[in-house]
Write a protein that holds these residues in place. Structure first.
Motif, PDB file in Angstrom:
ATOM      1  N   ALA A   1      42.359  49.442  36.694  1.00  0.00           N
ATOM      2  CA  ALA A   1      41.667  50.558  37.348  1.00  0.00           C
ATOM      3  C   ALA A   1      40.572  51.176  36.478  1.00  0.00           C
ATOM      4  N   VAL A   2      40.906  51.424  35.196  1.00  0.00           N
ATOM      5  CA  VAL A   2      39.946  52.062  34.294  1.00  0.00           C
ATOM      6  C   VAL A   2      38.674  51.215  34.210  1.00  0.00           C
ATOM      7  N   GLU A   3      38.920  49.900  34.126  1.00  0.00           N
ATOM      8  CA  GLU A   3      37.818  48.978  33.986  1.00  0.00           C
ATOM      9  C   GLU A   3      36.905  49.029  35.213  1.00  0.00           C
ATOM     10  N   GLU A   4      37.515  49.078  36.390  1.00  0.00           N
ATOM     11  CA  GLU A   4      36.714  49.127  37.617  1.00  0.00           C
ATOM     12  C   GLU A   4      35.885  50.391  37.673  1.00  0.00           C
TER      13      GLU A   4
ATOM     14  N   ASP B   1      30.536  52.933  37.058  1.00  0.00           N
ATOM     15  CA  ASP B   1      29.651  53.837  36.319  1.00  0.00           C
ATOM     16  C   ASP B   1      28.519  53.108  35.619  1.00  0.00           C
ATOM     17  N   GLY B   2      28.513  51.794  35.725  1.00  0.00           N
ATOM     18  CA  GLY B   2      27.388  51.047  35.183  1.00  0.00           C
ATOM     19  C   GLY B   2      27.591  50.516  33.781  1.00  0.00           C
ATOM     20  N   ALA B   3      28.845  50.515  33.292  1.00  0.00           N
ATOM     21  CA  ALA B   3      29.088  49.974  31.959  1.00  0.00           C
ATOM     22  C   ALA B   3      28.968  48.454  32.000  1.00  0.00           C
ATOM     23  N   SER B   4      28.483  47.885  30.905  1.00  0.00           N
ATOM     24  CA  SER B   4      28.416  46.428  30.857  1.00  0.00           C
ATOM     25  C   SER B   4      29.777  45.894  30.438  1.00  0.00           C
TER      26      SER B   4
ATOM     27  N   PRO C   1      32.148  37.605  44.423  1.00  0.00           N
ATOM     28  CA  PRO C   1      30.840  38.203  44.681  1.00  0.00           C
ATOM     29  C   PRO C   1      29.974  38.153  43.431  1.00  0.00           C
ATOM     30  N   LYS C   2      28.698  38.016  43.647  1.00  0.00           N
ATOM     31  CA  LYS C   2      27.801  37.771  42.519  1.00  0.00           C
ATOM     32  C   LYS C   2      27.850  38.885  41.471  1.00  0.00           C
ATOM     33  N   HIS C   3      27.998  40.114  41.940  1.00  0.00           N
ATOM     34  CA  HIS C   3      27.939  41.198  40.966  1.00  0.00           C
ATOM     35  C   HIS C   3      29.169  41.209  40.050  1.00  0.00           C
ATOM     36  N   LEU C   4      30.212  40.465  40.429  1.00  0.00           N
ATOM     37  CA  LEU C   4      31.390  40.417  39.569  1.00  0.00           C
ATOM     38  C   LEU C   4      31.375  39.195  38.645  1.00  0.00           C
ATOM     39  N   ARG C   5      30.502  38.251  38.938  1.00  0.00           N
ATOM     40  CA  ARG C   5      30.429  37.081  38.063  1.00  0.00           C
ATOM     41  C   ARG C   5      29.659  37.479  36.832  1.00  0.00           C
ATOM     42  N   SER C   6      30.048  36.897  35.719  1.00  0.00           N
ATOM     43  CA  SER C   6      29.380  37.303  34.480  1.00  0.00           C
ATOM     44  C   SER C   6      29.229  36.087  33.589  1.00  0.00           C
ATOM     45  N   ASN C   7      28.544  35.102  34.095  1.00  0.00           N
ATOM     46  CA  ASN C   7      28.422  33.856  33.362  1.00  0.00           C
ATOM     47  C   ASN C   7      27.920  34.029  31.943  1.00  0.00           C
TER      48      ASN C   7
END
Lengths: 275, 329
Positions: free
Chosen positions: A166-169, A174-177, B37-43
């Motif tokens: 959950a925290v990660e999501e 919030d836009g974290a990489s 979904p593409k936004h979750l992929r992180s190649n």
């Protein structure tokens, strides 16, 4: 009733004492032998404690520049090795636990397969590889080849899989990489597995014998602790008191680490065993 | 398969009912809908994160392994190119009586070490389980301490203890036994070097066994006690059957490790007297130290044979454990 209870307690205590003695006797015997002079160290009849506690052996081994340099070189190497291996293995563990990427199952097999390859099967050809890479007799050959560990990566991945998502999501929204999530959320809560894994790496480096013997044997500046100990008798003959004093000092770092981190390590063994 | 008919719409995908236009989506678009979904992929991030590990493993484990299999098919010479000889070296190894005698030494060593560790660790774990928290914690750490001492140092300490006027002879002397040359005697040397092996290994086994013991529900024992079962019956009918998988796990891992032991004899006896303690890997290691080209390929081949045999054995046994677990489920 209380008498019986007391008897049970007494028996338990004796049994526990027997376990402690069995476990620690060789180490205690080693440490005590370091305090004995040449005439006393193998004296018959047997006597556990020396007549007089003599620091000569400990002083002599700590005044030996080769021993002291070996101690520091090995210790520094072990620390660098531990930090680098934690970094490499935890990064991969996070990626395998949480990220989705091309051909992930294939990479997973490639990353895990080495766990089942015993050292002896590849010892000779690894030696050929590092000599062709020009790494012989350098510090690199001691540190780099052993850094990646399938076992440690697997162990940490299991830990990350059990970390709530959950925290990660929330951080993602919030836009974290991903990298920020790994360093800011995952690393700070990895203390327990890092202690277990780091201790394993330190132990592997500190106790390594055959690899440093083969690969840096010709470079006295990189002499490693176990190689020093194993070569002691052929260099200086059977000076048992001195050797046992050196051995006691060589065993101290790992034993002290166990005592400091005992809670993490004894549960870590349990987790590793149950995987 | 075309995407023009209604039936190929992604109806069974378990996602929300397809919108009206879904039927006209191309195959590629359909696959896209089903994958992450593409936004979750992180190649890129993912590859950067696994690259160090994979590259290091590839260079220092996988390539050497492939290379070893490759080399085992070639006879190498110093003065002319290597020559392909197929499985000849496998034949040389498998028909070499020295290889078999080394295998036999390794087996005898394992039979001394592994069962002793199993029995000892079951005893110790059962005992530690009965203790209160603090005592248990102390003993758990204590039995683990030997496991962090290096094999080299352990070997040296035991050589010191086995000296003619050393502590072991002093101990047996208390029972009126004359001093024994433990490491120079065919009949005692293998047992003598198995003691440090046991000492190094029993701690971890005990901790694993203890964890398994603590996982057995206490209610089983309570029910058995109510039925009047004594300690031996409870151990025999509850503890041992419940520990079967852990036993097998420790047996297999312990056995594969013990079969590969070579550092202890290397340090303590260098394989002697007269090869009495030349275990399989020590035999292989000695071949490697021999500088001839023949010995080089020979040792690689022997190491591979041991690896394949032990690997297959543990795979079979672990398969057996896994399927058994499913039945017990």
């Amino acid at each position: 009733m209380t008498g019986k209870l007391l008897a049970v307690k007494g028996i338990k205590f004796l049994f526990g004492l027997a376990i402690v003695i069995t476990s620690l006797f060789p180490l205690a015997w080693m440490a005590v032998a370091g305090f004995k002079g040449k005439s006393e160290v193998l004296r018959s009849p047997f006597q556990f404690f020396p007549d007089m506690w003599d620091w000569t052996n400990y002083r002599q081994i700590l005044a030996d520049p080769a021993f002291v340099r070996t101690l520091w070189v090995t210790f520094a190497g072990a620390v660098v090795f531990t930090l680098l291996s934690l970094f490499i293995n935890s990064m991969a563990a996070y990626a395998f636990a949480r990220l989705d990427f091309f051909w992930k199952p294939l990479w997973w097999v490639v990353a895990l397969m080495p766990m089942f390859v015993p050292g002896m099967a590849i010892l000779i050809t690894s030696f050929v590889v590092v000599s062709k890479l020009g790494m012989l007799n350098t510090i690199a050959v001691l540190i780099i080849p052993g850094l990646a560990s399938s076992g440690q990566m697997f162990f940490l991945r299991q830990f990350y899989l059990n970390t709530p998502i959950a925290v990660e999501e929330a951080a993602l929204i919030d836009g974290a990489s991903r990298w920020q999530i790994f360093t800011k959320i995952f690393l700070p809560q990895s203390k327990a597995p890092f202690v277990v894994m780091g201790f394993g790496s330190f132990l592997a480096y500190w106790n390594a014998y055959v690899w440093p013997l083969l690969t840096v044997g010709d470079n006295p500046n990189l002499l490693q602790m176990q190689v020093y100990l194993a070569g002691f008798r052929s260099e200086r003959g059977d000076d048992w008191g001195l050797l046992m004093a050196g051995g006691t000092i060589a065993a101290l770092p790992t034993i002290v680490l166990v005592l400091i981190f005992q809670r993490y390590i004894t549960t870590g063994v349990r987790i590793a065993g149950m995987k | 398969m075309t995407s023009t008919t209604q039936t190929t719409a992604p109806a069974g995908a378990g996602i929300a009912p397809a919108p009206a236009g879904a039927a006209r989506l191309s195959k590629r678009q359909l696959r896209k809908m089903h994958s992450t979904p593409k936004h979750l992929r992180s190649n890129l991030t993912a590859f950067l994160m696994i690259a160090p590990l994979l590259i290091l493993l590839a260079i220092f484990v996988i390539w050497p392994l492939v290379y070893a299999f490759y080399l085992s098919g070639y006879e190498t010479y110093y003065n002319r190119p290597a020559e392909f000889v197929g499985l000849d070296f496998y034949k040389f190894v498998l028909t070499d009586p020295l290889f078999w005698s080394a295998l036999w030494v390794g087996l005898k060593y394992s039979l001394l070490v592994v069962p002793t560790i199993l029995v000892l660790s079951l005893l110790l774990a059962s005992f530690i389980k009965t203790l209160s928290g603090k005592m248990a914690a102390i003993l758990k750490t204590t039995v683990y301490v030997p496991a962090v001492v290096s094999v080299v140092l352990t070997g040296l300490v035991f050589v010191f203890m086995y000296q003619d006027s050393g502590v072991v002879n002093a101990f047996v002397g208390m029972f009126g036994i004359e001093p024994v040359a433990w490491l120079n005697n065919d009949s005692t040397v293998l047992a003598a070097i198995s003691v440090p092996g046991i000492w190094l290994g029993f701690g971890i086994s005990t901790l694993i066994m203890l964890a398994a013991l603590l996982d057995i529900p206490e209610s089983y024992y309570e029910a058995a006690s109510l039925e009047g079962a004594n300690w031996f019956q409870r151990t025999w009918y509850i503890t041992i059957p419940m520990l079967k998988n852990v036993f097998l796990y420790l047996l297999v891992t312990g056995f594969t490790l013990a079969m590969q032991e070579y550092l202890i004899p290397l340090i303590m006896t260098n394989g002697g007297p007269v090869n009495a303690t030349t275990t399989t890997n020590l035999f292989i290691f000695n071949q490697f130290r021999d500088t001839s080209a023949f010995a080089f390929t020979y040792s690689i081949t022997a190491a591979l044979i041991l690896f394949v045999v032990l690997g297959l054995l543990s795979l079979l046994i672990f398969k057996a454990i896994k399927s058994d677990k499913a039945v017990d489920g």
